[in-house]
Every structure is written in structure tokens, then in C-alpha cells.
Scaffold this active site. Sequence first.
Site, mmCIF file in Angstrom:
data_model
loop_
_atom_site.group_PDB
_atom_site.id
_atom_site.type_symbol
_atom_site.label_atom_id
_atom_site.label_comp_id
_atom_site.label_asym_id
_atom_site.label_seq_id
_atom_site.Cartn_x
_atom_site.Cartn_y
_atom_site.Cartn_z
ATOM 1 N N HIS A 106 0.856 -1.191 0.000
ATOM 2 C CA HIS A 106 0.000 0.000 0.000
ATOM 3 C C HIS A 106 0.893 1.242 0.000
ATOM 4 O O HIS A 106 1.779 1.373 0.855
ATOM 5 C CB HIS A 106 -0.905 0.013 1.234
ATOM 6 C CG HIS A 106 -1.882 1.147 1.235
ATOM 7 N ND1 HIS A 106 -3.054 1.124 0.503
ATOM 8 C CD2 HIS A 106 -1.857 2.349 1.857
ATOM 9 C CE1 HIS A 106 -3.704 2.261 0.688
ATOM 10 N NE2 HIS A 106 -3.000 3.022 1.508
ATOM 11 N N ASP A 142 -7.675 -1.939 4.023
ATOM 12 C CA ASP A 142 -6.325 -1.508 4.382
ATOM 13 C C ASP A 142 -6.150 -1.407 5.893
ATOM 14 O O ASP A 142 -5.481 -0.500 6.404
ATOM 15 C CB ASP A 142 -5.994 -0.153 3.726
ATOM 16 C CG ASP A 142 -6.143 -0.184 2.225
ATOM 17 O OD1 ASP A 142 -5.942 -1.257 1.633
ATOM 18 O OD2 ASP A 142 -6.481 0.867 1.630
ATOM 19 N N CYS A 707 46.940 39.104 -21.759
ATOM 20 C CA CYS A 707 47.115 38.838 -20.320
ATOM 21 C C CYS A 707 48.547 38.452 -19.984
ATOM 22 O O CYS A 707 49.087 38.859 -18.955
ATOM 23 C CB CYS A 707 46.179 37.718 -19.869
ATOM 24 S SG CYS A 707 44.451 37.967 -20.287
#
Length: 902
Positions: A106, A142, A707
Site C-alpha cells: 500500500h 487496508d 594577459c
Amino acid sequence: MKIAVIGQSLFGQEVYCQLRKEGHEVVGVFTIPDKDGKADPLGLEAEKDGVPVFKFPRWRARGQALPEVVAKYQALGAELNVLPFCSQFIPMEVINAPRHGSIIYHPSLLPRHRGASAINWTLIHGDKKGGFTIFWADDGLDTGDLLLQKECEVLPDDTVSTLYNRFLFPEGIKGMVQAVRLIAEGTAPRCPQSEEGATYEGIQKKETAKINWDQPAEAIHNWIRGNDKVPGAWTEACGQKLTFFNSTLNTSGLSTQGEALPIPGAHRPGVVTKAGLILFGNDDRMLLVKNIQLEDGKMMPASQFFKGSASSDLELTEAELATAEAVRSSWMRILPNVPEVEDSTDFFKSGAASVDVVRLVEEVKELCDGLELENEDVYMATTFRGFIQLLVRKLRGEDDESECVINYVEKAVNKLTLQMPYQLFIGGEFVDAEGSKTYNTINPTDGSVICQVSLAQVSDVDKAVAAAKEAFENGLWGKINARDRGRLLYRLADVMEQHQEELATIEALDAGAVYTLALKTHVGMSIQTFRYFAGWCDKIQGATIPINQARPNRNLTLTKKEPVGVCGIVIPWNYPLMMLSWKTAACLAAGNTVVIKPAQVTPLTALKFAELTLKAGIPKGVVNILPGSGSLVGQRLSDHPDVRKIGFTGSTEVGKHIMKSCALSNVKKVSLELGGKSPLIIFADCDLNKAVQMGMSSVFFNKGENCIAAGRLFVEESIHNQFVQKVVEEVEKMKIGNPLERDTNHGPQNHEAHLRKLVEYCQRGVKEGATLVCGGNQVPRPGFFFQPTVFTDVEDHMYIAKEESFGPIMIISRFADGDVDAVLSRANATEFGLASGVFTRDINKALYVSDKLQAGTVFINTYNKTDVAAPFGGFKQSGFGKDLGEAALNEYLRIKTVTFEY
């Protein structure tokens, strides 16, 4: 044990298979009758194994068990009934018949949510914990004794499908097997269910799923996700029944600008926005719905509600209809458990896996004369209707990019008609900045205005970060596998290569780059970078690590490398496309999404790159580009709580500020490539002609806007004068001119402010006593041209000996013959450490010097020789972290350690 499996579905099939693997004897399978000639997966699997399969349409009539059914069951001699998922009512004569009784799965934590729609109600009630129960069947609903329970966290945006797929399905199968194992061992518990906290809710049906608007936003969100996808939460609006899917409460940074959608009974009208449909609870909080289903069953993005969906409305020709039917047959073959492929049939929800995606792509290729679909095309159009629309568009030559409206500035330049986007790029769309703010970008060759470009504001940054976050957390980018991500980056490199002349021309126009150099370096290396990192995508891996064992148990520790998330990348103006590529390629290869701030003075190649990502099929939101000021855009990226990494190339001063902001905001990861004053040491035993050639390149390459430019040359005394003479001779040969002319060696400086700084730099050098051999001034012509410049007799205390010019200015100092350690001390007497170089024929000297130089890169008998596979980055105040090479990937990854005990 002898087991009877009673149930259906893929879940039942997996439980059946696992029980057989455990060594149990399944004596019979009871499942539902075939539907439209299609057998249930559980029955199919059992028939393959030769297990008796029974397909009773019912087990009882008028409240009484059917004797013939019970007799067939009893003949099997089952010792235990296992009901993994069963939609039929099984009589107690069967439930109680086996020696061990019956167990049932379940999908909730009983006694909470008894009934057939347990998962739905777990979400509707906003439960923080979900899970499943395996219980002993009794004659109640259930209510039987508990055997086993497992729980999980329910996530805020979980739906029935996500909760089932993430936990209830895989863990439920394991739980059923574990329960049977406990029964076989005689240790299975029987814990009576408590009635305290027990709930029972009825089955959710379409007629009961109507949304009640008189409740808070969180309750509405829970109702929508609790009914997603079946039966679907709905409301009435615009004269029809609209069903909402894919709801979220994560609405931070969401704009409410859009078109109102009046909803009867709602506290406020909804708003259809670019992100989806914004809804409001009676507490004025927002929720967002991303998909809407119309009354006729058509599904569409909520953002397209008022526009309709062009792809959904395509009218197919007879030939296209025939193709659609052939593809439908292909889907039927791939999805054997689907009774009929309808327009709404979802490929993955019908049981398809990743291997089926490959099969579908190949079958379409055969059906459509070699049409090349990508795996991600299937993931983006999962319903049959959507897939056919996508396929027909591909067959007609219509690309997804046509859906994006791009406004261009067009210019006829370099025998090309350039089409240059000029708006912000956010979430896969080109849009105006807030308040339609713009600025001029200037052509440094003549000082003219190229065009107006959108000027991003703080709110635009927030939108871009939100788009990147959505793409990372919920978009296709985070779902596709690494190899497919690599294929997209390879495709992006191919598209860039197809447009390389256009990109190089824009670099010349916007940044003053010499076209021939831009073609090879600015653009060429950008393409190579994406190809290199595309190859890394499926090679990012962790390690297994031996650790001390927790005896008598054992342990296994492993590491995983994961993307960090949304990254901000701030790039400089000297190599607009190449610096973007160096960082972005590694960032994307690692699986991140990105917001890029190009330099304000050079935005155009970045925006063209944005367009090319659309052509390459990079998903929306993965790349976002915001031209604007560093004080607004860069600062907000550094401060933004949803940005997890900043990659920056620029000045040391700004880098320090970014580092501080990253620390104070959310301790962002940061990598910095900052200023440099790279020393180049030229010994007398060098190849002088090569040293002159490379020395020229070390300073004047890309107009000195480099750079790693050699900021200071140390030349051994005995060759100093000869070296200077040869350099001056070479400088005089350089052609200064229009960067688009093929014989130009030296183009304009990037922008006027930088030109002025170079003039001031040279004036200060002369004032402090350095000898100006040549150059030192602006070239007397329109534009921002500066003369290639050579200084000699530069002493260590001088400003020009210590500070970077970032321009075409060669700074030459002497050093005494043979005094290696002294020149090394002078070369290292700087707070910068980006690059360095040495020229000598003595390999021992070269290696000694390379060991002692305090720089991230050392060139020996060469210079500027960078490569996509070689890590690039500095020491000291030149920053930390690496671009390029495998090391760059680590800048955009985080390492997670996982430890098992078994």
C-alpha cells in the site's frame, strides 16, 4: 516458498521477477484480462517463464466467491499470496487459504490514507513524509496488521509520478521482497494498526478534482500536484475546463508582468507570463503552473496559453500524415504494453527507457530518408502529438531557433553582411533591458558608433539567474546524460566554425582585433576550446577510496564530481570571444548553467555567440548574456545568493573586490585571472633571431592587449644593444592600419580610455628617466591607434618596471653577464605571477630558471604558446584557479563523498 502473485502492472512484474531470483517458486500468477489484445506486463513475464497465468475478469458474483475460480486457485497449493498491486476484489476464501496468509503493498504510511488514492492524498494533505506499507490482508479496507514500512521525505514540488518513480516504485519492490524473506525466515512481525491518526479518503476522479480557490497558495499547489497527472486538477476559465500540471511554489525572482487570466472564484486573476501561469491563493502568495491541458486534451506550456502553440496547430499534408502513421507503428512496436498510441500517449510514462530513445531515433532515421534526430529531441517532445509536430518541423526544415525573434543590426563589412544581435539574452530569448536602457558600442578603428546595445540592470541579472537556475534544476540540461551534453557542445563548436569569418569580423569591428589574427586565435582557439571540453563531458568521474572497515561490517567509500549550479562569468575586453570560451566551455562541460557578463566595450561577439547557442540546440536558460557595467551586473552576480561560482578575468583591483563580495554573499567558489607583469629573460647563449621574433610577439601580439604579455624583458648585457637594434628594425616593418586589411600587423587599441592610459604610461616612463627608443604616442590618424613602443634603460624602481601597461610597450632592462640568480631575483620581485619566459640554448639553465620563476606558466624558447589542453592561470596577485586543460573542470565541479556500510 510456494507463492501466488495476484496483481498487475510493471510493479507487479518486477516483484514477480525478484521473488523468482530469491529462489521462491511462483506457482501461479493471477492478473487482469487482456485489454484490446494487450496483455498486462505481469502476465507476459510469467508466460515467458512457463508459470500458470490466470486472467479472471472477476473472482466473485453477488457477494459470493466463484467456486470454479477458488478451485483453480486452491489446486496450486500456494503457501503465501503476494499482492503487489491489485485492482480486483479478492475473496477472503483466497486471502486466508495459504498457510502464511496474504500480504499487500500500500503506497502510504498506514493507518494514514487508507483507500485507493493514497499517493494523491499524501500530496494533497501536504504530508512532509511519505512512504509505503506492507501489511497482512484482513477483511477490512487496508486495516490489516503491519509487516513492514519505509518512509521518505516528500519534496515541495513532488507529484504522484515523481514520488512514485523516486521512491515508491524502486523501494517498494525491495520492500516486497524483504517482506517475503522475513516470512520465509519466520521473523515477519504482525503489528496491529492503530486507529489513532487513521484516515480514509475516497478515490480521486475527474469530477472530484475541481480546484477550490478559497484557500492558501500552498493548499492549491498541493491540490494540483496531488492530482498530477491523474485525474488532473481543473478549473473553469475562458469558457472551458482547464487542467493544470507541474505546479511549484518556487517563485523567487519571478516577474508578474503578463496577460491576466480571469478565473471564477479565484482571489485574484491568474497571470500568463513567460515563465508560465502565476496563480494566487487567498493569502496573496503566488504559485506557478507550467503546463495546461485544454478541454480537447491538447497540452501546452502555460506560457503559450494566449498565444496558442504554433507547433500544435500544424496542418499535416497527406504525405506527412502517412509518415505520422508509420511513426505511430514504430511507437507501438517500442511500447508493447500500450493498447493504442493516442495523441496524448507519453513515451516515457508508457514504459520507454533510454535504450528505447536510441531505437526510436534510428527507426525515424530509416522512415524519413536519413533525418537525423537527436536523443534530446525525444525528451523535449514526449507525447506522440508533440513528437509528430517536432518531426514535421524538422522535415520541413523549420528549426526551433525560428521561434526566437532576433533583432539585428546589419552592416556590410569585410565582404559580408553582418547580422549582430544587440539585446540581452535571457532564458533563450533576446530581450530589452529594464527601462529599455541602452548604450553605444564604438568601432576603435575610426571612433564611430557601431550600434546601441541593451544595458543590463540589476533586475535583468535576477531574471537571468532565475532562468539559469530553472534550466539547471528542472530543465533538459540537468537531465540529459553527459555524452549527449558533449554532443551538444561539439555541435556548438561546429556552428561556431560555420560562422568563423563573421565572428572574426565582429571582433575586428568591435574590439579592433586584426582580422587574420582573430580568425586564427580569437575565434579559432574558441572553437578548439569547445571541442576539447566537449570531449571531457563523459570522462568526469570520481574514485573509490579504501577506508577503515567498521568490523564486522565492511565499508565502501566513493567520490562523485557534480556541477556546482549557476555560474557567473565576467570576461575582459582583450579577447572577447576567446575569454568567454575558455571559461564557458569548461563550465558547460561540467554540467552547469551560466550567466555571462561580457566587457561593456566589447559585447557584440558574446551576443552573436548567444545566437549560435540557439542554432546548436543548447537548451534555453543554459547560457544567458548580459552586456552592462561591472558595478551593476558584475556586482549583482557576485552578490546573488543563487550564483554558486564566479569566474573572473580582469584587473587585480576588481578581482579583490569580487573575491570579497563572493565571501560576504554566500561564500561562492571563485577563480581569478588577474593582472600580470610577466618577465622574459633573454640570455646571451640564445638563438638571437628567434629571441627577437618571439620577444616581439611577447609584447606586440594583439596590440599588447594580452594577459600574458611580457611586461618586462631582461636582456643579458653582452647582447643587449644588438637585441634592441634588431627589435627596432622589426618594429619599423610593422604595418599599422585597418584591422580588416589582410596585411595589417597592428590594429587600434580597444577603446579610447585605454589609449589615453598608454599615452600617460609612456609619459611617466620618460619622466622617470627611461630611454624612449621609438613610439610612445598616438598614431596621427582617426581611431585609437598607438605606436609600437620600445623603452630601454629601465631601472627596477621605475613605475613602468613595476606596473602593467597592457599595451604595445616593450620594457627592456639589462642584466650582468652570467648573473642568473640576480636576474631571477629581479624577475620575481613583483606581486604578479601569471607567466614568464626564458631564451637560452643551455637546457640546464633553462630548467633551473623555470624552477625558480614564480609564475603559473613558463615558456622556454617560445612565447604565447597556449593550448586548450594546457592549464592556464597565475600565482600571487595574478590570481588563482585555472582555465583550459583538465584542471579547469575542477573550477566548476564539487566533490561529494559517499560511504556505504554492508
